[in-house]
Scaffold this motif. Sequence first.
Motif, PDB file in Angstrom:
ATOM      1  N   VAL A  52       0.865  -1.180   0.000  1.00 58.46           N
ATOM      2  CA  VAL A  52       0.000   0.000   0.000  1.00 58.46           C
ATOM      3  C   VAL A  52       0.903   1.233   0.000  1.00 58.46           C
ATOM      4  CG1 VAL A  52      -0.209  -0.110   2.522  1.00 58.46           C
ATOM      5  CG2 VAL A  52      -1.844   1.243   1.221  1.00 58.46           C
ATOM      6  N   ALA A  97       1.278   4.514   1.305  1.00 57.44           N
ATOM      7  CA  ALA A  97       0.751   5.444   2.310  1.00 57.44           C
ATOM      8  C   ALA A  97       0.959   6.881   1.845  1.00 57.44           C
ATOM      9  CB  ALA A  97       1.437   5.212   3.652  1.00 57.44           C
ATOM     10  N   ARG A 115      -8.464  13.081   6.007  1.00 57.04           N
ATOM     11  CA  ARG A 115      -9.154  12.130   6.864  1.00 57.04           C
ATOM     12  C   ARG A 115      -8.234  11.027   7.357  1.00 57.04           C
ATOM     13  NH1 ARG A 115     -14.422  10.570   3.981  1.00 57.04           N
ATOM     14  NH2 ARG A 115     -14.543  12.754   3.406  1.00 57.04           N
ATOM     15  N   GLY A 121      -6.284   7.816   7.731  1.00 56.69           N
ATOM     16  CA  GLY A 121      -5.732   6.950   6.690  1.00 56.69           C
ATOM     17  C   GLY A 121      -5.163   7.694   5.506  1.00 56.69           C
ATOM     18  N   GLY A 140      -2.543   9.516   5.359  1.00 49.70           N
ATOM     19  CA  GLY A 140      -1.079   9.464   5.307  1.00 49.70           C
ATOM     20  C   GLY A 140      -0.390  10.512   6.172  1.00 49.70           C
ATOM     21  N   THR A 163       2.267   9.076   8.640  1.00 44.29           N
ATOM     22  CA  THR A 163       3.403   8.587   7.858  1.00 44.29           C
ATOM     23  C   THR A 163       4.274   9.756   7.406  1.00 44.29           C
ATOM     24  OG1 THR A 163       2.073   6.725   7.091  1.00 44.29           O
ATOM     25  CG2 THR A 163       4.056   7.228   5.824  1.00 44.29           C
TER      26      THR A 163
HETATM   27  P1  ADP Z   1      -3.325   9.142   8.933  1.00 50.36           P
HETATM   28  O1  ADP Z   1      -2.282   9.568   9.917  1.00 50.36           O
HETATM   29  O2  ADP Z   1      -3.706  10.233   7.970  1.00 50.36           O
HETATM   30  O3  ADP Z   1      -4.529   8.536   9.584  1.00 50.36           O
HETATM   31  P2  ADP Z   1      -1.451   7.018   8.275  1.00 50.36           P
HETATM   32  O4  ADP Z   1      -0.188   7.682   7.858  1.00 50.36           O
HETATM   33  O5  ADP Z   1      -1.522   6.490   9.651  1.00 50.36           O
HETATM   34  O6  ADP Z   1      -2.683   8.011   7.999  1.00 50.36           O
HETATM   35  O7  ADP Z   1      -1.777   5.821   7.278  1.00 50.36           O
HETATM   36  C1  ADP Z   1      -1.757   5.950   5.869  1.00 50.36           C
HETATM   37  C2  ADP Z   1      -1.946   4.592   5.225  1.00 50.36           C
HETATM   38  O8  ADP Z   1      -0.779   3.796   5.428  1.00 50.36           O
HETATM   39  C3  ADP Z   1      -3.111   3.787   5.770  1.00 50.36           C
HETATM   40  O9  ADP Z   1      -3.653   3.048   4.694  1.00 50.36           O
HETATM   41  C4  ADP Z   1      -2.447   2.874   6.765  1.00 50.36           C
HETATM   42  O10 ADP Z   1      -3.194   1.705   6.927  1.00 50.36           O
HETATM   43  C5  ADP Z   1      -1.106   2.610   6.110  1.00 50.36           C
HETATM   44  N1  ADP Z   1      -0.037   2.341   7.079  1.00 50.36           N
HETATM   45  C6  ADP Z   1       0.463   3.236   7.977  1.00 50.36           C
HETATM   46  N2  ADP Z   1       1.463   2.704   8.686  1.00 50.36           N
HETATM   47  C7  ADP Z   1       1.601   1.431   8.246  1.00 50.36           C
HETATM   48  C8  ADP Z   1       2.482   0.347   8.588  1.00 50.36           C
HETATM   49  N3  ADP Z   1       3.431   0.473   9.516  1.00 50.36           N
HETATM   50  N4  ADP Z   1       2.328  -0.800   7.908  1.00 50.36           N
HETATM   51  C9  ADP Z   1       1.411  -0.933   6.950  1.00 50.36           C
HETATM   52  N5  ADP Z   1       0.559   0.026   6.578  1.00 50.36           N
HETATM   53  C10 ADP Z   1       0.653   1.200   7.219  1.00 50.36           C
END
Ligand code: ADP
Length: 234
Positions: free
Chosen positions: A20, A22, A41, A43, A45, A48
């Motif tokens: 995926v 991110a 929203r 998810g 990113g 990340t």
């Molecule tokens: P937000 O902070 O905007 O809610 P994230 O950065 O947490 O978004 O997540 C972005 C995307 O990356 C999502 O689809 C999440 O499931 C995926 N994701 C984030 N961290 C990981 C990880 N360590 N392993 C796999 N997928 C991840």
Amino acid sequence: DAMIQVENLTRTYPSGTGTVDALSDVSFSIQPGRIAALVGRSGAGKTTLLNCIGGLDTTTSGRVIVDGTDVATLDDRARTALRRDKIAFVFQTFGLLPLLTAAENVSLPLRLRRLDPVEREERVAHYLDLVGLGAQAQQRPGELSGGQQQRVAIARALAGRPRLLIADEPTGQLDADTGASVLTLLRDVVRAEGTTAIISTHDPKIEAVADQVIRLADGRVQPHEARRGRHANP
Ligand code: ADP
Ligand code: ADP
């Protein structure tokens, strides 16, 4: 030069049998002293992106230049040094140590950096005053409200005089009114210090507080509409 320059950043995670993205091909910059809001929203990113900027996560491709250093090329040791010397974090869950007083929580990172004790005590008092908690210095986190705990975390972050402050959902655990006052306080103290800040949030009030808004959806930066009254046609 920009304090943060992100160029074509992609971060791919393994997911089930596939992957995926991110973050996909993300580019933007933030000038020194600016306050940037990162919105989108769940998810989208945001975490990340903040973790890539702050050296808490690695990148898949692209460049992330913080205060002249390409974070993506650093090894673990150099990334740790960057975090210690230039970047401070504020998290949704405050991250205070429960057995330490407010003053001790602010003091700890300065101790770890072996700051001179006199200077350390001065900074602890100064930054607790700055966030309006001079009278609560000897209280432990459990004796403080959520908003007060986040203010201690802000004091702790700024006491290290970072070049960059990264706040990931700093109001996520606070009620709307407390969250709004914490955002305003954060803006005021960051301005007073001249620190560059990037703040992720769901709170629409951020738009009034930030100099710049970065909107993420599905790992991509969204083009921005003209801000009313600034870029609109007369
Ligand atoms: P937000 O902070 O905007 O809610 P994230 O950065 O947490 O978004 O997540 C972005 C995307 O990356 C999502 O689809 C999440 O499931 C995926 N994701 C984030 N961290 C990981 C990880 N360590 N392993 C796999 N997928 C991840
Ligand atoms: P200037 O410093 O030239 O006055 P602005 O304050 O308009 O520029 O913009 C500063 C930063 O904010 C730029 O990176 C710009 O791309 C971004 N920006 C401007 N308008 C908007 C908007 N409506 N939404 C999101 N970001 C914006």
